[in-house]
Design a protein around this motif. Structure first.
Motif, PDB file in Angstrom:
ATOM      1  N   VAL A 102       0.835  -1.200   0.000  1.00 41.37           N
ATOM      2  CA  VAL A 102       0.000   0.000   0.000  1.00 41.37           C
ATOM      3  C   VAL A 102       0.873   1.254   0.000  1.00 41.37           C
ATOM      4  O   VAL A 102       0.609   2.223  -0.721  1.00 41.37           O
ATOM      5  N   PHE A 103       1.939   1.225   0.780  1.00 37.03           N
ATOM      6  CA  PHE A 103       2.844   2.376   0.893  1.00 37.03           C
ATOM      7  C   PHE A 103       3.540   2.681  -0.438  1.00 37.03           C
ATOM      8  O   PHE A 103       3.763   3.848  -0.781  1.00 37.03           O
ATOM      9  N   THR A 104       3.892   1.644  -1.180  1.00 38.61           N
ATOM     10  CA  THR A 104       4.664   1.837  -2.418  1.00 38.61           C
ATOM     11  C   THR A 104       3.804   1.856  -3.683  1.00 38.61           C
ATOM     12  O   THR A 104       4.346   2.053  -4.773  1.00 38.61           O
ATOM     13  N   LEU A 105       2.498   1.688  -3.560  1.00 36.74           N
ATOM     14  CA  LEU A 105       1.644   1.656  -4.752  1.00 36.74           C
ATOM     15  C   LEU A 105       1.811   2.877  -5.666  1.00 36.74           C
ATOM     16  O   LEU A 105       1.855   2.730  -6.886  1.00 36.74           O
ATOM     17  N   PRO A 106       1.906   4.104  -5.104  1.00 41.48           N
ATOM     18  CA  PRO A 106       2.067   5.264  -5.992  1.00 41.48           C
ATOM     19  C   PRO A 106       3.367   5.249  -6.787  1.00 41.48           C
ATOM     20  O   PRO A 106       3.501   5.975  -7.772  1.00 41.48           O
ATOM     21  N   MET A 107       4.343   4.447  -6.354  1.00 38.66           N
ATOM     22  CA  MET A 107       5.579   4.306  -7.133  1.00 38.66           C
ATOM     23  C   MET A 107       5.496   3.132  -8.099  1.00 38.66           C
ATOM     24  O   MET A 107       6.190   3.101  -9.110  1.00 38.66           O
TER      25      MET A 107
ATOM     26  N   ARG B 213       7.327  13.771  -0.694  1.00 41.69           N
ATOM     27  CA  ARG B 213       7.970  12.639  -0.010  1.00 41.69           C
ATOM     28  C   ARG B 213       9.407  12.398  -0.461  1.00 41.69           C
ATOM     29  O   ARG B 213       9.989  11.363  -0.183  1.00 41.69           O
ATOM     30  N   ASP B 214       9.946  13.370  -1.194  1.00 41.55           N
ATOM     31  CA  ASP B 214      11.344  13.318  -1.631  1.00 41.55           C
ATOM     32  C   ASP B 214      11.681  11.988  -2.313  1.00 41.55           C
ATOM     33  O   ASP B 214      12.718  11.370  -2.039  1.00 41.55           O
ATOM     34  N   VAL B 215      10.794  11.571  -3.205  1.00 43.04           N
ATOM     35  CA  VAL B 215      11.021  10.331  -3.949  1.00 43.04           C
ATOM     36  C   VAL B 215      12.248  10.455  -4.842  1.00 43.04           C
ATOM     37  O   VAL B 215      12.901   9.458  -5.166  1.00 43.04           O
ATOM     38  N   GLU B 216      12.599  11.672  -5.203  1.00 40.99           N
ATOM     39  CA  GLU B 216      13.775  11.896  -6.052  1.00 40.99           C
ATOM     40  C   GLU B 216      15.026  11.279  -5.435  1.00 40.99           C
ATOM     41  O   GLU B 216      15.908  10.775  -6.139  1.00 40.99           O
ATOM     42  N   GLY B 217      15.091  11.291  -4.123  1.00 41.81           N
ATOM     43  CA  GLY B 217      16.256  10.749  -3.439  1.00 41.81           C
ATOM     44  C   GLY B 217      16.429   9.248  -3.598  1.00 41.81           C
ATOM     45  O   GLY B 217      17.528   8.713  -3.396  1.00 41.81           O
ATOM     46  N   THR B 218      15.368   8.554  -3.980  1.00 42.73           N
ATOM     47  CA  THR B 218      15.450   7.103  -4.175  1.00 42.73           C
ATOM     48  C   THR B 218      15.987   6.728  -5.552  1.00 42.73           C
ATOM     49  O   THR B 218      16.307   5.563  -5.795  1.00 42.73           O
ATOM     50  N   GLY B 219      16.053   7.691  -6.467  1.00 44.86           N
ATOM     51  CA  GLY B 219      16.503   7.413  -7.829  1.00 44.86           C
ATOM     52  C   GLY B 219      15.386   6.976  -8.755  1.00 44.86           C
ATOM     53  O   GLY B 219      15.626   6.746  -9.944  1.00 44.86           O
ATOM     54  N   MET B 220      14.156   6.903  -8.245  1.00 45.71           N
ATOM     55  CA  MET B 220      13.054   6.421  -9.060  1.00 45.71           C
ATOM     56  C   MET B 220      12.610   7.425 -10.113  1.00 45.71           C
ATOM     57  O   MET B 220      11.907   7.071 -11.062  1.00 45.71           O
ATOM     58  N   LEU B 221      13.015   8.665  -9.958  1.00 44.96           N
ATOM     59  CA  LEU B 221      12.638   9.704 -10.920  1.00 44.96           C
ATOM     60  C   LEU B 221      13.753   9.997 -11.920  1.00 44.96           C
ATOM     61  O   LEU B 221      13.643  10.916 -12.730  1.00 44.96           O
TER      62      LEU B 221
END
Length: 518
Positions: free
Chosen positions: A331-336, A353-361
């Motif tokens: 559920v937490f990762t569904l938007p990714m 949520r600073d997803v950029e820091g994970t490298g996913m963007l």
């Protein structure tokens, strides 16, 4: 008997959920992916091979066209093969001694890891995962029964896997290494193993002959990938990817790998050596992290069995903890994992949520963007198709009769053909990118040209220097689209050299991928 019936019912329920779930998780604003347009077009040009992939996906594309080309039928195939993959994974669990709980955990792993997105993309990867999983299943069945029919099953799966994606060569090498490193090395003296190899070769032979007759475009494609994408991939990034892709349940496959090196997992240790061999090969060859995606169903199956066996008495409560963790993280990762919301809302969510820091963007250009590259690849296609066709329809008939619509890459060409409404308009669309190159008539001519691409052709793109007038008509304005800024440019009144230069360039490009003189 009751337990077997319960397991069958549970697997069926999980498979149905697996099939249906992605249809409810993707926001309707998103269109098809750029690669899907290419693979759909291949179904209109059936052959034993293509520049990008072997032929099996094109057969499904052909059926999609028969059924009407709708979004549902495009997505039906990855979804149904995703359900089949879940069934095979759960069947591996049962073969390795797992019970209902292990079946449930394995089903969650296939539903809520990287396979959630993969099994909603009409790309060869979903076939690759299915055939690799089936290969592992037949390996386990042979280990348990010692029946030679399962060796031929392995050969069948290998051959079909080759017709799906040539990357099965990694799995085959891993299988050979695993034979040498385990007690099953005696199979190297078994004539049926080589019979299975012959079966695989016979199935793969039409594509191998196609590759030979077209000067091995597979090698050309891999070299192009190495120059444009693979050189940016580090071993560390690859290994981190093996965790992130399966973040919701990575501890399950890790447990599976460990279990295969214990006494209880020893009969199936061949699977561990296959996995480790393929991972090493991919690291050495700078493979992308998802190139290993076909390996994990067997590890999830082994890990589910391990979790069950290790929690039989004292730690039984941890089973519910494991299930809860997988579902919570899902559920937490569904938007990714899936484009749940419209792009603006999704981009805001990532920023907060600073997803950029994970490298996913980070895209292939090594820059961060507002959406993941795959999600951005779902946008802008209808816009460019509608704007191109609208301008084409505004032209006088005499101009329409003498125009070609040239697209700089296959995604644009495929989108115009998929979303275009007028059949004559769609017949005008060409591209020299990827397999579209082979579908351009050798003797085509034109007086006008409608260009669809990112930038104005450069001065060294000689054909475009032979028109009297050039006008930028429109462009993609969808801010989150990877196609943002792609233009529609009208080139008018070609001189006598334009068609000749285009024909000569086309002949030269086609000759590179043919052993026959054109």
């Amino acid at each position: 008997m009751a337990t077997k019936k319960q397991a069958t019912l549970l697997i069926l329920v999980l498979a149905i959920i697996k099939f249906a779930l992605p249809f409810f998780l993707q926001h309707p604003v998103y269109e098809l992916h750029r690669d899907e347009f290419l693979y759909l077009e291949q179904g209109k040009h059936l052959a034993w091979g293509y520049m990008e992939v072997p032929p099996m996906l094109s057969w499904l594309s052909y059926l999609t066209h028969l059924f009407g080309d709708s979004f549902f039928w495009v997505k039906f195939w990855p979804s149904i093969f995703g359900a089949f993959t879940l069934i095979i994974t759960c069947a591996m669990v049962l073969e390795m001694g797992g019970k209902l709980f292990a079946v449930f955990i394995a089903g969650l792993c296939i539903m809520f890891t990287a396979y959630l997105r993969l099994h909603f993309l009409f790309q060869a990867n979903f076939l690759e995962v299915f055939w690799w999983a089936l290969s592992a299943y037949f390996i386990i069945r042979y280990i348990n029964s010692n029946q030679v029919k399962y060796l031929y099953g392995i050969g069948l799966a290998f051959g079909c896997a080759w017709l799906s994606k040539n990357s099965v060569s990694f799995f085959i090498i891993g299988f050979a290494v695993a034979l040498v490193l385990t007690q099953y090395r005696t199979l190297l003296l078994n004539k049926h193993l080589y019979g299975a190899g012959v079966l695989a070769l016979i199935i793969a032979l039409p594509n191998l002959l196609w590759q030979y007759n077209h000067n091995w475009p597979l090698l050309h494609h891999m070299e192009e990938l190495r120059e444009t994408q693979l050189k940016f991939i580090s071993p560390v990034d690859f290994l981190i990817g093996q965790i992130l892709m399966y973040f919701t349940a990575f501890f399950i496959w890790v447990m599976g790998l460990i279990w295969l090196f214990t006494s209880k997992g020893k009969p199936y240790r061949m699977l561990a050596w296959i996995y480790l061999t393929v991972i090493v090969l991919l690291i050495v060859s700078s493979g992308k992290n998802y190139y290993s995606i076909g390996l994990y169903p067997m590890l999830f199956a082994a890990g589910s069995v391990a979790l069950q066996q290790w929690t039989t008495i004292k730690l039984k409560w941890t089973r519910w903890v494991a299930s809860t963790v997988i579902l919570f993280l899902a559920v937490f990762t569904l938007p990714m994992a899936m484009p749940l919301w419209e792009p603006d809302k999704l981009a805001t969510y990532y920023k907060e949520r600073d997803v950029e820091g994970t490298g996913m963007l980070k895209w292939e250009d090594q820059q961060n963007h507002s959406l993941p590259q795959d999600f951005a690849d779902y946008l802008g296609w209808k816009e460019i198709a509608e704007k191109t066709e609208k301008f084409y329809q505004s032209l006088p008939q005499v101009t329409k009769d003498s125009i070609v619509i040239y697209c700089r890459h296959y995604g644009l060409a495929g989108a115009l053909k998929y979303y275009g409404k007028d059949e004559v308009f769609k017949l005008k669309v060409i591209s020299d990118n990827g397999s579209f190159l082979h579908w351009i008539p050798n003797d085509f001519g034109f007086k006008h040209l409608l260009f669809v691409g990112r930038r104005m052709p450069a001065a060294d793109d000689e054909v475009f220097q032979h028109f009297k007038k050039v006008t930028i008509i429109d462009s993609v304005t969808y801010k989150h689209s990877r196609q943002l800024g792609d233009k529609v440019i009208f080139f008018e009144q070609a001189d006598s050299l334009a068609s000749k230069l285009a024909a000569e360039g086309l002949k030269q490009m086609k000759q590179e991928f043919s052993r026959k003189k054109l």
